[in-house]
Scaffold this motif. Structure first.
Motif, PDB file in Angstrom:
ATOM      1  N   PHE A 111      33.052  42.508  43.196  1.00  0.00           N
ATOM      2  CA  PHE A 111      33.675  41.390  43.939  1.00  0.00           C
ATOM      3  C   PHE A 111      32.755  40.168  43.942  1.00  0.00           C
ATOM      4  CE2 PHE A 111      33.180  39.491  48.233  1.00  0.00           C
ATOM      5  CZ  PHE A 111      34.257  38.619  48.201  1.00  0.00           C
ATOM      6  N   LEU A 112      31.466  40.398  44.251  1.00  0.00           N
ATOM      7  CA  LEU A 112      30.522  39.264  44.308  1.00  0.00           C
ATOM      8  C   LEU A 112      30.316  38.626  42.935  1.00  0.00           C
ATOM      9  CD1 LEU A 112      27.861  40.639  46.823  1.00  0.00           C
ATOM     10  CD2 LEU A 112      29.336  38.639  47.170  1.00  0.00           C
ATOM     11  N   LEU A 113      30.479  39.417  41.880  1.00  0.00           N
ATOM     12  CA  LEU A 113      30.339  38.881  40.525  1.00  0.00           C
ATOM     13  C   LEU A 113      31.575  38.092  40.107  1.00  0.00           C
ATOM     14  CD1 LEU A 113      28.863  42.093  38.817  1.00  0.00           C
ATOM     15  CD2 LEU A 113      27.630  39.937  39.177  1.00  0.00           C
ATOM     16  N   SER A 114      32.686  38.363  40.776  1.00  0.00           N
ATOM     17  CA  SER A 114      33.966  37.772  40.357  1.00  0.00           C
ATOM     18  C   SER A 114      34.183  36.404  40.993  1.00  0.00           C
ATOM     19  CB  SER A 114      35.108  38.700  40.750  1.00  0.00           C
ATOM     20  OG  SER A 114      35.445  38.506  42.116  1.00  0.00           O
ATOM     21  N   ASP A 115      35.185  35.704  40.482  1.00  0.00           N
ATOM     22  CA  ASP A 115      35.513  34.379  41.020  1.00  0.00           C
ATOM     23  C   ASP A 115      36.158  34.467  42.409  1.00  0.00           C
ATOM     24  OD1 ASP A 115      34.461  33.343  38.735  1.00  0.00           O
ATOM     25  OD2 ASP A 115      36.394  33.040  37.738  1.00  0.00           O
ATOM     26  N   LEU A 116      36.554  35.657  42.826  1.00  0.00           N
ATOM     27  CA  LEU A 116      37.071  35.793  44.200  1.00  0.00           C
ATOM     28  C   LEU A 116      35.987  35.388  45.208  1.00  0.00           C
ATOM     29  CD1 LEU A 116      39.023  39.187  44.318  1.00  0.00           C
ATOM     30  CD2 LEU A 116      39.961  36.884  44.205  1.00  0.00           C
ATOM     31  N   ALA A 117      34.728  35.559  44.835  1.00  0.00           N
ATOM     32  CA  ALA A 117      33.609  35.259  45.745  1.00  0.00           C
ATOM     33  C   ALA A 117      32.988  33.900  45.423  1.00  0.00           C
ATOM     34  CB  ALA A 117      32.554  36.369  45.645  1.00  0.00           C
ATOM     35  N   ARG A 118      33.746  33.024  44.771  1.00  0.00           N
ATOM     36  CA  ARG A 118      33.167  31.755  44.255  1.00  0.00           C
ATOM     37  C   ARG A 118      32.583  30.870  45.349  1.00  0.00           C
ATOM     38  NH1 ARG A 118      38.397  32.042  44.246  1.00  0.00           N
ATOM     39  NH2 ARG A 118      39.707  30.400  45.103  1.00  0.00           N
ATOM     40  N   GLY A 119      32.985  31.082  46.614  1.00  0.00           N
ATOM     41  CA  GLY A 119      32.433  30.265  47.698  1.00  0.00           C
ATOM     42  C   GLY A 119      31.294  30.941  48.453  1.00  0.00           C
ATOM     43  N   VAL A 120      30.823  32.081  47.949  1.00  0.00           N
ATOM     44  CA  VAL A 120      29.810  32.864  48.684  1.00  0.00           C
ATOM     45  C   VAL A 120      28.456  32.814  47.986  1.00  0.00           C
ATOM     46  CG1 VAL A 120      29.243  35.159  49.615  1.00  0.00           C
ATOM     47  CG2 VAL A 120      31.646  34.470  49.401  1.00  0.00           C
ATOM     48  N   THR A 121      27.447  32.305  48.664  1.00  0.00           N
ATOM     49  CA  THR A 121      26.084  32.388  48.102  1.00  0.00           C
ATOM     50  C   THR A 121      25.043  32.432  49.218  1.00  0.00           C
ATOM     51  OG1 THR A 121      24.617  31.555  46.366  1.00  0.00           O
ATOM     52  CG2 THR A 121      25.616  29.878  47.812  1.00  0.00           C
ATOM     53  N   GLY A 122      23.898  33.031  48.923  1.00  0.00           N
ATOM     54  CA  GLY A 122      22.819  33.160  49.906  1.00  0.00           C
ATOM     55  C   GLY A 122      23.139  34.186  50.983  1.00  0.00           C
ATOM     56  N   GLU A 123      24.101  35.044  50.728  1.00  0.00           N
ATOM     57  CA  GLU A 123      24.632  35.961  51.747  1.00  0.00           C
ATOM     58  C   GLU A 123      24.085  37.381  51.566  1.00  0.00           C
ATOM     59  OE1 GLU A 123      25.628  36.493  54.735  1.00  0.00           O
ATOM     60  OE2 GLU A 123      27.307  35.090  54.492  1.00  0.00           O
TER      61      GLU A 123
END
Ligand code: NAD
Length: 265
Positions: free
Chosen positions: A240-252
């Motif tokens: 999920f984190l590698l996918s574009d679904l998580a495109r707004g998630v960083t530093g988490e």
């Protein structure tokens, strides 16, 4: 049907470097399987010759449709890291993701009192388990030409003083802080950096921690889900984190631990 199609293609066209498979129980192997299920292409790095042979066997069993690139890489050795990413650069046009699933400390430093940790044990744990993320991020950055996603594996011992986890807890705290600093640096290149804080899972690395069975039992008793998590569950959140679904998630730091970290007593 449409949903199923989307699920299968979530990582289609993405090339992901997976570091840290020692055997079929490794979290890195579960992550590779999740990536493949979603259509991603995997490149592996491994440390020991033994892990290399295990990986070869696993690939013959599980990756029948395509022979993945497999490269030796010891993260404690700058020349080995450079050579590994140069080999990857020769074989692929761009890299879209990196899974860092690597940690190491001496068995004698994963028991007793943390205060007794000698300098060399402290240095080894921090270098292998935290600095290696920084070095790998630097090596993969030029290959992430379309942006990318980096995912590393942490544990609750980064936030709480867990008996026997000791120096590895301090290394995980450094790892989680490194995730935030790397996310800040690499965000301008559209590269996201996140960690998963996984619940305890019986793997080769976990064997080195004294009293590991007690930790598993505590989770079963107290976690909201009343059970331990599996490597597959961690693999799926990695995908999920590698996918574009998580495109707004960083530093988490996302906990995949059955909710254990939220409970009081
Ligand atoms: P594992 O033993 O299968 O994987 C650890 C990997 O680290 C091995 O493949 C090993 O070869 C690699 N490694 C160690 N030193 C290295 C070096 N110098 N160069 C290259 N690779 C090196 O165990 P695992 O449980 O799958 O561990 C993967 C990650 O997940 C680790 O960061 C671990 O701390 C983390 N984690 C594990 C658990 C757990 O309970 N198993 C829980 C939370 C986080």
């Amino acid at each position: 049907m449409l949903e199923r199609e989307m699920r299968l293609h979530l990582l289609q066209g993405k090339t992901i470097v997976v570091m840290g498979v020692a055997n079929r129980r490794s979290i890195a192997w579960a992550a590779a399987e999740s990536i493949r299920k979603l259509g991603g292409k995997v490149i592996f790095t491994y440390r020991s010759d033994r892990a290399g042979r295990e990986l070869q066997k696993l690939c013959e069993d599980g990756f029948v449709d395509e022979k993945p690139l497999v490269v030796q890489c010891d993260v404690q050795d700058e020349a080995s890291l450079e050579a590994a990413f140069a080999a990857i650069a020769r074989e692929t046009e761009a890299v879209d993701g990196l899974v860092h699933s690597i940690a190491h400390a001496r068995v004698e430093d994963l028991q007793g009192e943390f205060v007794d940790t000698p300098r060399e044990g402290f240095d080894l744990a921090l270098e292998t388990s935290a600095y290696s993320l920084v070095a790998a991020a630097r090596a993969v950055r030029p290959l992430m030409k379309r942006g990318g996603s980096i995912v590393t594996m942490s544990y609750l011992g980064a936030e709480r003083a867990v008996p026997n986890y000791n120096v590895m807890g301090v290394a995980k705290a450094a790892l989680e802080a490194s995730v935030r600093y790397l996310a800040r640096d690499l965000g301008a290149d559209a590269i996201r950096v996140n960690a998963i804080s996984a619940g305890p899972i019986r793997t080769l690395a976990a064997k080195g921690v004294r009293g590991f069975n007690d930790v598993l039992h505590a989770v079963e008793e107290r976690a909201p889900l009343k059970r331990n998590v599996t490597a597959e569950e961690v693999g799926d959140v990695t995908a999920f984190l590698l996918s574009d679904l998580a495109r707004g998630v960083t530093g988490e730091v996302i906990h995949v631990d059955g909710g254990y970290h939220i409970v009081g007593i």
